[in-house]
Design an enzyme around this catalytic site. Sequence first.
Site, PDB file in Angstrom:
ATOM      1  N   CYS A   2       0.853  -1.191   0.000  1.00 10.61           N
ATOM      2  CA  CYS A   2       0.000   0.000   0.000  1.00 10.61           C
ATOM      3  C   CYS A   2       0.890   1.244   0.000  1.00 10.61           C
ATOM      4  O   CYS A   2       1.955   1.238   0.601  1.00 10.61           O
ATOM      5  CB  CYS A   2      -0.926   0.091   1.191  1.00 10.61           C
ATOM      6  N   ARG A  27       3.616  -0.316  -5.052  1.00  8.98           N
ATOM      7  CA  ARG A  27       3.400  -0.907  -3.726  1.00  8.98           C
ATOM      8  C   ARG A  27       2.042  -1.605  -3.605  1.00  8.98           C
ATOM      9  O   ARG A  27       1.756  -2.236  -2.595  1.00  8.98           O
ATOM     10  CB  ARG A  27       3.497   0.180  -2.649  1.00  8.98           C
ATOM     11  N   TRP A  75      -3.209  -2.410  -1.683  1.00  5.65           N
ATOM     12  CA  TRP A  75      -3.000  -3.834  -1.946  1.00  5.65           C
ATOM     13  C   TRP A  75      -3.887  -4.531  -0.924  1.00  5.65           C
ATOM     14  O   TRP A  75      -3.629  -4.470   0.275  1.00  5.65           O
ATOM     15  CB  TRP A  75      -1.528  -4.191  -1.741  1.00  5.65           C
ATOM     16  N   ASN A  99      -1.496   1.691   6.243  1.00 10.83           N
ATOM     17  CA  ASN A  99      -0.719   0.644   5.592  1.00 10.83           C
ATOM     18  C   ASN A  99      -0.391  -0.377   6.673  1.00 10.83           C
ATOM     19  O   ASN A  99       0.066   0.006   7.745  1.00 10.83           O
ATOM     20  CB  ASN A  99       0.553   1.308   5.029  1.00 10.83           C
ATOM     21  N   GLY A 100      -0.633  -1.655   6.430  1.00  8.35           N
ATOM     22  CA  GLY A 100      -0.326  -2.665   7.447  1.00  8.35           C
ATOM     23  C   GLY A 100      -1.579  -3.424   7.842  1.00  8.35           C
ATOM     24  O   GLY A 100      -2.590  -3.392   7.134  1.00  8.35           O
ATOM     25  N   GLU A 481      14.841 -19.308  -9.675  1.00  5.46           N
ATOM     26  CA  GLU A 481      14.631 -17.878  -9.905  1.00  5.46           C
ATOM     27  C   GLU A 481      14.064 -17.641 -11.319  1.00  5.46           C
ATOM     28  O   GLU A 481      13.195 -16.802 -11.507  1.00  5.46           O
ATOM     29  CB  GLU A 481      15.952 -17.121  -9.674  1.00  5.46           C
ATOM     30  N   LYS A 485      10.520 -15.814 -12.033  1.00  4.28           N
ATOM     31  CA  LYS A 485      10.350 -14.645 -12.910  1.00  4.28           C
ATOM     32  C   LYS A 485       9.201 -14.909 -13.880  1.00  4.28           C
ATOM     33  O   LYS A 485       8.347 -14.068 -14.102  1.00  4.28           O
ATOM     34  CB  LYS A 485      11.622 -14.328 -13.708  1.00  4.28           C
ATOM     35  N   GLU A 488       5.698 -15.014 -12.148  1.00  2.00           N
ATOM     36  CA  GLU A 488       5.294 -13.698 -11.635  1.00  2.00           C
ATOM     37  C   GLU A 488       4.685 -12.815 -12.717  1.00  2.00           C
ATOM     38  O   GLU A 488       3.709 -12.130 -12.476  1.00  2.00           O
ATOM     39  CB  GLU A 488       6.533 -12.946 -11.100  1.00  2.00           C
ATOM     40  N   HIS A 504      12.690 -38.809  -9.892  1.00  2.00           N
ATOM     41  CA  HIS A 504      11.911 -39.096  -8.679  1.00  2.00           C
ATOM     42  C   HIS A 504      10.522 -38.462  -8.726  1.00  2.00           C
ATOM     43  O   HIS A 504       9.913 -38.229  -7.689  1.00  2.00           O
ATOM     44  CB  HIS A 504      12.676 -38.617  -7.444  1.00  2.00           C
ATOM     45  N   LYS A 601       5.685  -4.826  -4.740  1.00  2.00           N
ATOM     46  CA  LYS A 601       7.143  -4.785  -4.668  1.00  2.00           C
ATOM     47  C   LYS A 601       7.644  -5.031  -3.252  1.00  2.00           C
ATOM     48  O   LYS A 601       8.594  -5.757  -3.029  1.00  2.00           O
ATOM     49  CB  LYS A 601       7.603  -3.408  -5.169  1.00  2.00           C
TER      50      LYS A 601
HETATM   51  C1  G6P Z   1       8.061  -9.403  -2.954  1.00  2.00           C
HETATM   52  C2  G6P Z   1       8.590  -8.920  -4.296  1.00  2.00           C
HETATM   53  C3  G6P Z   1       9.761  -9.799  -4.742  1.00  2.00           C
HETATM   54  C4  G6P Z   1      10.837  -9.830  -3.665  1.00  2.00           C
HETATM   55  C5  G6P Z   1      10.266 -10.269  -2.305  1.00  2.00           C
HETATM   56  C6  G6P Z   1      11.277 -10.064  -1.191  1.00  2.00           C
HETATM   57  O1  G6P Z   1       7.472 -10.640  -3.092  1.00  2.00           O
HETATM   58  O2  G6P Z   1       7.569  -8.954  -5.270  1.00  2.00           O
HETATM   59  O3  G6P Z   1      10.306  -9.297  -5.943  1.00  2.00           O
HETATM   60  O4  G6P Z   1      11.851 -10.703  -4.048  1.00  2.00           O
HETATM   61  O5  G6P Z   1       9.125  -9.470  -1.981  1.00  2.00           O
HETATM   62  O6  G6P Z   1      11.531  -8.704  -1.075  1.00  2.00           O
HETATM   63  P1  G6P Z   1      12.828  -8.072  -0.464  1.00  2.00           P
HETATM   64  O7  G6P Z   1      12.603  -6.588  -0.610  1.00  2.00           O
HETATM   65  O8  G6P Z   1      12.881  -8.497   0.960  1.00  2.00           O
HETATM   66  O9  G6P Z   1      13.982  -8.548  -1.249  1.00  2.00           O
END
Ligand code: G6P
Length: 606
Positions: A2, A27, A75, A99-100, A481, A485, A488, A504, A601
């Site tokens: 947020c 955010r 959010w 926020n929170g 990773e 990507k 996501e 397995h 983010k």
């Molecule tokens: C969210 C973001 C990811 C990030 C993760 C951890 O899920 O969308 O891109 O890797 O948080 O965030 P940080 O800021 O702790 O690396």
Amino acid sequence: MCGIVAAVTQSNIINILIDSIKKLEYRGYDSSGLAVIDYNNNIIRIRCVGKVDELIKEVNKKKIFGSIGMAHTRWATHGRISKENTHPHISSNIIVVHNGIINNNAILRIFLQKQGYIFSSDTDTEVIAHLLHWEQKKKKDSLHTVIQKSIKQLHGNYSMVVIDKNNPSQLIAVRSGSPLVIGLGMEGNFVASDQIALLHITKRFIYLEEGDIAIIQKKEINIFNKKNFKIQRKITRSHVEYQSVKKGKYSHYMEKEIYEQPRSIKNTLKHYLQKNNTIYFPELKKNNIFYHAEHIQIVACGTSYNAAMVSRYWFEALANTPCDVEIASEFSSRKLAVKRKSFLITLSQSGETADTLSALRHSKKLGYLGNLTICNMEGSSLVKESDFCILTHAGIEIGVASTKSFTAQLTVLLMLVSKIANFKKNYLVSKNIIQVLNTLPDKIEEILKKNELIKTIANKLSNKKNILFLGRGEQYPIAIEGALKLKEISYIHAEAYPAGELKHGPLALIDKNMTVIIVAPNNALLEKIKNNIKEICSREGIIYVFSDQDFDYEENINIIKLPYIEELIAPICYIIPLQLLAYYIALSKGKDIDQPRHLAKSVTVE
Ligand code: G6P
């Protein structure tokens, strides 16, 4: 999570609110809203479901004026995505953005309903608004006192901004678990959940500390700490250039951030690699307790967790230091047996991820030797609360799918491994790492030149429903990773496996419709990976191999030939084509790359 923006100035603040909240959209982008007190002392509120652009359209339809107000981009946590649940929330004269999460909101809601409050939303934020109003009605205290009394009843992590229509000269900001920054302007003052929102207005910021309550007026700011002492907080001049948070010639932030990696890594190296080819971390001076650890425990989330997983192979193989890596939310929710002389590292781009922060706080009760954060955001909560800090210096990252932070984290982690190797008198390993790291930015530049080839493959894969990613050794977390990507931003189901596990279980998935992406650089595991490739070929799976090696020709194998890469830096290099692949697949599917659905983010709720 947020975004919050608020302003009190001499002139009309509508454009400021709109421009600033747009910059915080990364955010959360389920819905957004704003409220101002206009020149006739009426509360004007506009709220819209969807992106901030919807809010802008609505605001542009009306002529609104006001010199005090707030905006929010949501959010969703409590309550579905709807106009009613969109902030700001109002209780008579009280306006709140937040926020929170308020954990005890359900009990408070029942209490307030009994006092006659009628709720128009399912949010915990409306609970705050009514609680403030209730406290104010009971005794005609100042808004500051009312807030102090009310927050004693709130359990959870939050930040909020409150305006009282009956005193429209001040806004009050409260930080309790989620960050808030005050921006100091020429004609007034501002509040935001991230400095990025205000960089176009000011470079002067005050970061609120945990428990702070700030009373903000046009020309005056008074801050009270959690013990209610009036205090002065330092004014910081931001070094972040406003231009650096613009997309420039790129279509998406993610694209910009992928292509920026040779530069961001150069920058990371520049901060710690000395001219005499030694590494210097200012906070980890010689003989720092960190070097005496017999075990390293890393905690992180998302992409940062994947970077930590790569480093585990390095810590053990190159620095002979046992290392474990755990997802932050799991780490803080189970009973741990802490290893002897263990040192904790948190890894985070934002430094505000609630799960990682709470893991750090939890660890402090458990007897670790100490803790270090590797973080991209100076002044963030993790940086403030950790014993030591190494900044990654990747620059501000805005695309929700993290890219340049990942490679900067790996660069710092590899430097750290080199330092430990040196401390343990393994000078050759330490020196080799430094030598190879010097070549890293150019290698990445070379790999980025494969973009046209990767675009062609992306077009072929964009209609797939499932893709399997395989890797071995330190390339296994790279496969994870790569899969992350892809899911996501393209919403294609992607799963990663250590190639050795294929037989397995996942082998059962292989048929002519299954695409398998394999990262297979030239290393001791190559022969084994070649066997895995054969196994998939025999079952008609379609294979895309990223490698600097040649493979026997088979009809269903596609080789994406990469330049020769030194084994030490191979994981940092091999993620680049996978980032590009995910980006171009999502692009060809027309997805919202920088703001994928349901994600944010910076995840500031547990
Ligand atoms: C969210 C973001 C990811 C990030 C993760 C951890 O899920 O969308 O891109 O890797 O948080 O965030 P940080 O800021 O702790 O690396």
